[in-house]
Scaffold this motif. Structure first.
Motif, mmCIF file in Angstrom:
data_model
loop_
_atom_site.group_PDB
_atom_site.id
_atom_site.type_symbol
_atom_site.label_atom_id
_atom_site.label_comp_id
_atom_site.label_asym_id
_atom_site.label_seq_id
_atom_site.Cartn_x
_atom_site.Cartn_y
_atom_site.Cartn_z
ATOM 1 N N PHE A 148 46.364 36.445 7.305
ATOM 2 C CA PHE A 148 45.866 37.562 8.110
ATOM 3 C C PHE A 148 44.363 37.495 8.387
ATOM 4 N N GLY A 149 43.765 36.331 8.294
ATOM 5 C CA GLY A 149 42.346 36.197 8.610
ATOM 6 C C GLY A 149 41.417 36.692 7.531
ATOM 7 N N GLY A 150 41.861 36.686 6.307
ATOM 8 C CA GLY A 150 41.039 37.195 5.214
ATOM 9 C C GLY A 150 39.794 36.370 4.950
ATOM 10 N N GLN A 151 39.888 35.059 5.139
ATOM 11 C CA GLN A 151 38.711 34.218 4.884
ATOM 12 C C GLN A 151 37.587 34.535 5.869
ATOM 13 N N ASP A 152 37.937 34.721 7.131
ATOM 14 C CA ASP A 152 36.918 35.080 8.125
ATOM 15 C C ASP A 152 36.313 36.439 7.797
ATOM 16 N N ALA A 182 33.922 36.092 4.921
ATOM 17 C CA ALA A 182 32.663 35.464 5.331
ATOM 18 C C ALA A 182 31.784 36.419 6.125
ATOM 19 N N GLU A 183 32.417 37.291 6.904
ATOM 20 C CA GLU A 183 31.671 38.225 7.746
ATOM 21 C C GLU A 183 31.323 39.525 7.029
ATOM 22 N N GLY A 184 31.814 39.698 5.812
ATOM 23 C CA GLY A 184 31.571 40.956 5.105
ATOM 24 C C GLY A 184 32.297 42.106 5.762
ATOM 25 N N ARG A 185 33.542 41.881 6.106
ATOM 26 C CA ARG A 185 34.324 42.882 6.843
ATOM 27 C C ARG A 185 35.568 43.239 6.034
ATOM 28 N N VAL A 186 35.736 44.522 5.747
ATOM 29 C CA VAL A 186 36.925 45.009 5.054
ATOM 30 C C VAL A 186 37.872 45.579 6.109
ATOM 31 N N ARG A 187 39.092 45.048 6.127
ATOM 32 C CA ARG A 187 40.015 45.394 7.202
ATOM 33 C C ARG A 187 41.430 45.511 6.639
ATOM 34 N N PHE A 188 42.103 46.584 7.029
ATOM 35 C CA PHE A 188 43.495 46.741 6.630
ATOM 36 C C PHE A 188 44.337 45.639 7.259
ATOM 37 N N ARG A 218 52.297 43.191 2.240
ATOM 38 C CA ARG A 218 52.353 44.508 1.621
ATOM 39 C C ARG A 218 51.041 44.880 0.935
ATOM 40 N N ARG A 219 50.090 43.954 0.893
ATOM 41 C CA ARG A 219 48.806 44.238 0.264
ATOM 42 C C ARG A 219 47.925 45.039 1.214
ATOM 43 N N ASP A 220 46.831 45.592 0.685
ATOM 44 C CA ASP A 220 46.060 46.545 1.481
ATOM 45 C C ASP A 220 45.141 45.891 2.504
ATOM 46 N N PHE A 221 44.242 45.009 2.043
ATOM 47 C CA PHE A 221 43.219 44.454 2.928
ATOM 48 C C PHE A 221 43.379 42.938 3.054
ATOM 49 N N THR A 222 42.910 42.423 4.164
ATOM 50 C CA THR A 222 43.049 40.993 4.412
ATOM 51 C C THR A 222 42.380 40.161 3.326
ATOM 52 N N ILE A 223 41.256 40.634 2.799
ATOM 53 C CA ILE A 223 40.538 39.859 1.789
ATOM 54 C C ILE A 223 41.240 39.886 0.435
ATOM 55 N N ILE A 272 46.458 34.727 -6.935
ATOM 56 C CA ILE A 272 46.510 35.564 -5.741
ATOM 57 C C ILE A 272 45.527 36.718 -5.824
ATOM 58 N N GLY A 273 45.213 37.282 -4.671
ATOM 59 C CA GLY A 273 44.450 38.524 -4.610
ATOM 60 C C GLY A 273 43.008 38.395 -5.029
ATOM 61 N N GLY A 274 42.585 39.319 -5.885
ATOM 62 C CA GLY A 274 41.184 39.412 -6.265
ATOM 63 C C GLY A 274 40.643 38.166 -6.938
ATOM 64 N N TYR A 275 41.490 37.446 -7.678
ATOM 65 C CA TYR A 275 41.026 36.232 -8.328
ATOM 66 C C TYR A 275 40.570 35.219 -7.284
ATOM 67 N N VAL A 276 41.397 35.010 -6.254
ATOM 68 C CA VAL A 276 41.066 34.040 -5.209
ATOM 69 C C VAL A 276 39.846 34.519 -4.423
ATOM 70 N N ARG A 277 39.837 35.783 -4.065
ATOM 71 C CA ARG A 277 38.717 36.357 -3.309
ATOM 72 C C ARG A 277 37.401 36.153 -4.046
ATOM 73 N N ASP A 278 37.374 36.518 -5.321
ATOM 74 C CA ASP A 278 36.127 36.421 -6.081
ATOM 75 C C ASP A 278 35.697 34.975 -6.302
#
Length: 389
Positions: free
Chosen positions: A139-143, A146-152, A118-123, A31-37
């Motif tokens: 919550f649309g974290g993959q989009d 891909a767009e380089g968008r940090v969003r709560f 409860r996490r901070d950002f979608t990514i 989960i989290g940063g591991y998946v994102r990275d």
């Protein structure tokens, strides 16, 4: 997008740990940063797992798999599994019961979406099936990734109220993953709630700020923070001029960026201010001394400077001053040791006592001024100074 199928197998022991925690029954996910990275093709520094199992059960399963289980954050559901390839945090799914801007009281759950919410950002709310690699994205974290968008996730103001440090985290994650201007609603929320940073410990602020400054090029993001008054409540000494100095320093450093040096660039070149900021942020003694040293000018010969204050301190001052020729002069150079001691001066006829230290200092001063000549010249200098006594 899918998690690369062999990514988990690259870490020795991780597949066995996942099996013990019920990967085949959907009871655990990276989960989290591991998946994102991993989705970005980066090498994650850490592996974090989430599980439906309560901490005690998770610990039992970790031990049954032959690994040590350390209750590093048991009240918040975290047990660390010590694998041959490194520690892995295993945290029970949670939802917040109460928050005060600094700490949260949590309750355990088996609802994956509630935990993600409860996490901070979608990514940072992405999780993955460890067997199929399927990404779970509520919550649309993959989009956004891909767009380089940090969003709560959800209402930015509400998320900031839960943990004020998220203001600084927003800018750090934008500096690392963002493309173009920050998300407008999220930026406005951070600016509106900047005074909430005053409720945080200065250690937490320092840790987050230094993480931001350690990134490849934090200067554009820092300039936005300054222009929107983010630093004003806790670090009013950081001004637009400081943001400009940081940008110039980052350009000079290239790949050799250093967060303490970059913090020095943000501050006016004043030892007193540097000392005050170091104390306010509760930096380590070494960091505080370095910040103060960097506030002084890069005067005199670069090698003489490096001899007096060390290579790191000299590099700080030269880079901050933009003296690239001076920097080149000390690259790869190791400050020598004075090839003579007080005993040699006594052997030359100098009486033992306070004069020995004073004479040795005079020899050293001339040795530095002459560009660190060899032992033969130092012996001649010593004889001249002893004769003067």
């Amino acid at each position: 997008m899918m998690l690369p199928p062999d990514s988990l197998a690259r870490r020795y022991g991780l597949v066995a740990l996942l099996a013990a925690l019920g990967a085949d029954r959907g009871e655990v996910r990276p989960i989290g940063g591991y998946v994102r990275d991993m989705l970005l093709g980066l090498d994650p520094a850490d592996v974090d797992l989430a599980t439906v199992h309560r901490p005690e059960e998770a610990a039992r399963r970790i031990r049954a798999a032959g690994f040590k289980a350390v209750p590093t954050g048991i009240a918040h559901g975290t047990v660390t599994a010590v694998l041959p390839s490194g520690p892995v945090e295993v945290t029970t799914l949670r939802h917040d019961v109460e928050t005060d801007g600094r700490h949260a009281t949590v309750a355990f759950t088996d609802d994956w979406q509630a935990d993600a919410a409860r996490r901070d950002f979608t990514i940072n709310a992405l999780s993955a099936d460890p067997i199929t690699g399927q990404i779970h994205d509520y919550f649309g974290g993959q989009d956004d990734l891909a767009e380089g968008r940090v969003r709560f996730i959800g209402d930015p103001l509400a998320r900031i109220a839960e943990d004020h440090l998220r203001i600084l985290r927003f800018f750090r994650f934008h500096a690392r993953f963002g493309k173009g201007a920050p998300s407008a609603p999220d930026l406005e929320a951070c600016a509106a709630r900047a005074r909430d940073l005053m409720a945080l410990s200065r250690e937490r602020i320092a840790q987050e700020l230094l993480k931001l400054l350690a990134l490849g090029d934090p200067a554009p993001t820092v300039a936005i923070m300054v222009s929107r008054g983010i630093f004003a409540p806790v670090l009013p000494e950081i001004t637009p001029a400081g943001a400009d100095r940081l940008a110039a320093l980052v350009h000079r450093e290239g790949k050799d960026g250093d967060p303490v040096r970059r913090l020095a660039a943000l501050l006016p070149g004043d030892i007193g201010v540097a000392d005050k900021i170091g104390a306010r942020l509760k930096l380590s003694n070494a960091q505080r001394k370095r910040l103060m040293s960097a506030a002084e000018p890069a005067a005199g010969d670069p090698k003489a400077l490096a001899y007096r204050i060390g290579i790191t301190g000299a590099r700080d001052r030269l880079l901050l001053a933009g003296d690239m020729d001076g920097l080149s002069a000390i690259e790869g150079w190791t400050p020598p040791r004075l090839p003579i001691g007080g005993g040699a001066l006594v052997a030359l006829g100098l009486s033992a006592g306070p004069r020995v230290a004073a004479t040795l200092a005079a020899v050293e001063r001339r040795w530095i001024e002459e560009g660190f000549p060899d032992a033969t010249r130092v012996d001649a200098l010593a004889r001249e100074e002893v004769a003067r006594d």
